[in-house]
Write a protein that holds these residues in place. Structure first.
Motif, mmCIF file in Angstrom:
data_model
loop_
_atom_site.group_PDB
_atom_site.id
_atom_site.type_symbol
_atom_site.label_atom_id
_atom_site.label_comp_id
_atom_site.label_asym_id
_atom_site.label_seq_id
_atom_site.Cartn_x
_atom_site.Cartn_y
_atom_site.Cartn_z
ATOM 1 N N HIS B 160 0.871 -1.169 0.000
ATOM 2 C CA HIS B 160 0.000 0.000 0.000
ATOM 3 C C HIS B 160 0.905 1.214 0.000
ATOM 4 N N ARG B 161 0.569 2.189 -0.836
ATOM 5 C CA ARG B 161 1.283 3.470 -0.797
ATOM 6 C C ARG B 161 0.371 4.482 -0.125
ATOM 7 N N GLU B 162 0.912 5.201 0.856
ATOM 8 C CA GLU B 162 0.092 6.148 1.612
ATOM 9 C C GLU B 162 0.037 7.483 0.877
ATOM 10 N N LEU B 163 -1.069 7.746 0.201
ATOM 11 C CA LEU B 163 -1.245 9.025 -0.485
ATOM 12 C C LEU B 163 -1.785 10.061 0.499
ATOM 13 N N VAL B 167 -6.034 8.309 1.766
ATOM 14 C CA VAL B 167 -6.225 7.363 0.662
ATOM 15 C C VAL B 167 -4.955 6.539 0.495
ATOM 16 N N GLU B 168 -5.126 5.233 0.328
ATOM 17 C CA GLU B 168 -3.976 4.374 0.059
ATOM 18 C C GLU B 168 -4.117 3.768 -1.328
ATOM 19 N N GLU B 169 -2.985 3.698 -2.034
ATOM 20 C CA GLU B 169 -2.947 3.069 -3.350
ATOM 21 C C GLU B 169 -2.436 1.648 -3.157
#
Lengths: 315, 263
Positions: B160-163, B167-169
């Motif tokens: 997961h990338r923390e935007l 919101v996580e990508e």
């Protein structure tokens, strides 16, 4: 001639505000360099984004219609392609989570210096940038060696471009590059049982509370003030409060009537999430904590002494 | 698989500090492991404990002083460490490309399947080294990872990338890869007494730039700090003085004026 290429940012169908800020920053830099300002719109509904972006100051908008959402391989390849096409000397991207996912790759591909999280710049034969160090405790100016460079610019530092522009919009072909990273979806992590964005009064707790057991000191204040508890990042990282309580860039942006920051130093990512509060109160032991720069009322003191005293005033 | 963790010893200013020239006075700085790297170390050690990683190697760039910090990393379960001496870098802000020059040479030697590092260093805050390294060594990458699951058989890291804005990508990254790790990914452990004892016997391989086929000229910095200032307080807010009781009195008045706790 030294042109500037700005790369716009969008997510899930929405152009992000920083894109307009970068138009202002890019225009300033292009004027300093004596060149034109190019803006790249990559992926998604590029025609719609280009129309929304087209504000005064831009000379040319290049659209690259590859993919729907952000893909760092596409962004890096498109930026490289557009630098070749325009001869731009400078690439300017947002200092966002996605900006930092491709700007370093662009600088590598072009073999140019990269400076991230830039607050200000001046160009007078050489580029000089202003950025922070040591967790916002100091500001530095630094000289960048080279005629070509890549910058990531912090959000909120430049006023967004306003008005209707007349830049030409040119579609650019790009063969979709092979990517080693594939986006499979998105997840909303805020929300849950309580929405801190709805609260009129927030009692917000930071690293200064020390450990989970000490939270009750702050909870007593929230009870006394009929306020909602929120937190800065370290408290959530430590699992002392759930993610839906996190105020800041990666959490929730709040603007309550009163925001009481307890043991919060005021890192830039936190401040971005609460600076719109009507009244900001800060209690912190460090007199140099950046939170005091934006506080309307500041107390330099030990939260474990001040907070219980304050609770007793409301009992 | 082999995991390489990039770690940095960072300087943190004391509450009260003085600026001397273009840096904070050395006597006002405390040194320790970069907070973000602590999460990267923890992630790597957990991969070893889960039987996914066979070896975890830490790499750092720094003078002899940093060995104390490296021992702590070894005590947490990293198998061995490489320290690249950086006389050429002393006293300057090392730019991203120069760090990547060094790390590229180490990646070539170690041939890791996964490189983990913190999102950024607390002192310089560039947040760029991991992604630049990935581009240089032709690894896949993902920046600002706050959830990680490695499927070694499939050769994929599910992250997961923390935007921004909660919101996580969700992204699948092919190995070999470089991931930059956000705080909160896990709960970094404290070293056990046993770990600290074992760390004394673990290897810290000290390398010169020349050992890596580099010279000081290759890693010239593109960035020169010309001035450092303490930002002036922009606040026109009221600093409430006095002891805790007096401060609480004043603050209670302020809050009541705004209708807080009036019920």
């Amino acid at each position: 001639m030294s042109d500037v290429l700005v790369v716009a940012e969008h997510r899930r169908g929405e152009l992000r505000e920083i894109s307009h800020e970068l138009v202002t920053a890019g225009r300033e830099l292009a004027d300093d360099l004596g060149g034109e300002l190019h803006v790249a719109v990559i992926a998604g509904d590029v025609a719609e984004f280009a129309a929304e972006l087209n504000r005064p100051g831009i000379d040319r908008i290049h659209t690259v219609a590859v993919g729907e959402e952000f893909d760092h391989t596409v962004y890096a390849a498109a930026a490289e392609r557009l630098v070749e096409r325009t001869g731009a000397a400078a690439v300017v991207t947002p200092n966002s989570v996605n900006g930092l996912d491709y700007a370093p790759a662009v600088a590598e591909r072009l073999g140019v210096p990269l400076v991230t999280d830039v607050l200000e710049f001046t160009y007078d034969d050489d580029l000089t940038v202003t950025r922070e160090m040591y967790g916002s405790k100091v500001e530095t100016t630094a000289a960048v060696d080279g005629d070509r460079f890549c910058l990531t610019v912090r959000g909120g530092e430049f006023a967004p471009a306003e008005g209707l522009g007349e830049a030409a919009v040119e579609p650019v072909e790009l063969d979709p590059p092979e990517s080693g990273a594939r986006v499979t979806g998105f997840e909303e992590v805020a929300g849950g049982d309580v929405d801190i964005a709805d609260a009129d009064v927030l009692v917000s707790v930071g690293r200064g509370v020390g450990e989970a057991e000490n939270l009750e000191v702050v909870e007593a204040l929230a009870d006394a003030l009929d306020a909602t508890i929120s937190a800065s990042r370290p408290v959530v990282d430590n699992g002392w409060l759930p993610k839906n309580r996190q105020v800041g860039q990666s959490g929730t942006v709040v603007a309550p009537d009163v925001y009481v920051a307890i043991g919060i130093s005021g890192a830039v990512q936190h401040v971005a999430g609460m600076k719109g509060s009507d009244t900001i109160v800060a209690i912190n032991t460090d007199p140099n904590a950046p939170i005091f720069d934006i506080a309307d009322y500041g107390i330099v003191g030990d939260l474990f002494e001040v907070v219980p005293e304050l609770v007793s005033r409301f009992e | 698989m082999k995991v390489l963790v990039t770690v940095k010893e960072v300087a943190e200013p004391d509450d009260d500090f003085a600026i001397e020239g273009t840096d904070i006075a050395a006597s006002d700085l405390e040194y320790g492991l970069n907070e973000w790297d602590d999460y990267a170390v923890e992630a790597a050690v957990r991969l070893a404990e889960a039987g996914i990683a066979d070896e975890v190697v830490a790499v750092t760039l720094g003078p002899e002083r940093v060995e104390e910090t490296i021992r702590k990393v070894l005590a947490k379960g990293v198998d061995r460490a490489v320290r690249v001496r950086d006389d050429a870098f002393e006293g300057t802000v090392v730019d991203v490309a120069s760090k990547v020059d060094v790390l590229e040479a180490v990646v070539d030697e170690e041939a890791p399947d996964l490189v983990l590092g913190g999102v950024q260093a607390a002192d310089t805050g560039f947040g760029a080294t991991g992604v630049a390294l990935a581009e240089r060594v032709r690894f896949a990458h993902a920046a600002v990872v706050n959830d990680l699951e490695v499927d070694a058989d499939a050769g994929i890291a599910h992250v997961h990338r923390e935007l921004e804005g909660g919101v996580e990508e969700l992204t699948d990254v092919d190995l070999p890869a470089v991931l930059t790790v956000q705080t909160g990914l896990n709960e970094p452990r404290y070293a056990s007494l046993r770990g600290i004892r074992q760390a004394q016997r673990k290897e810290i391989d000290v390398r010169d730039l020349a050992d890596l086929g580099l010279s000081a000229g290759d890693v010239g910095g593109a960035l020169t700090v010309t001035a450092m200032t303490e930002p002036e307080s922009e606040s026109d807010g009221e600093r409430i003085e006095g002891d805790a009781g007096a401060a609480a009195d004043r603050l209670a008045t302020v809050l009541r004026e705004r209708g807080v706790g009036a019920s």
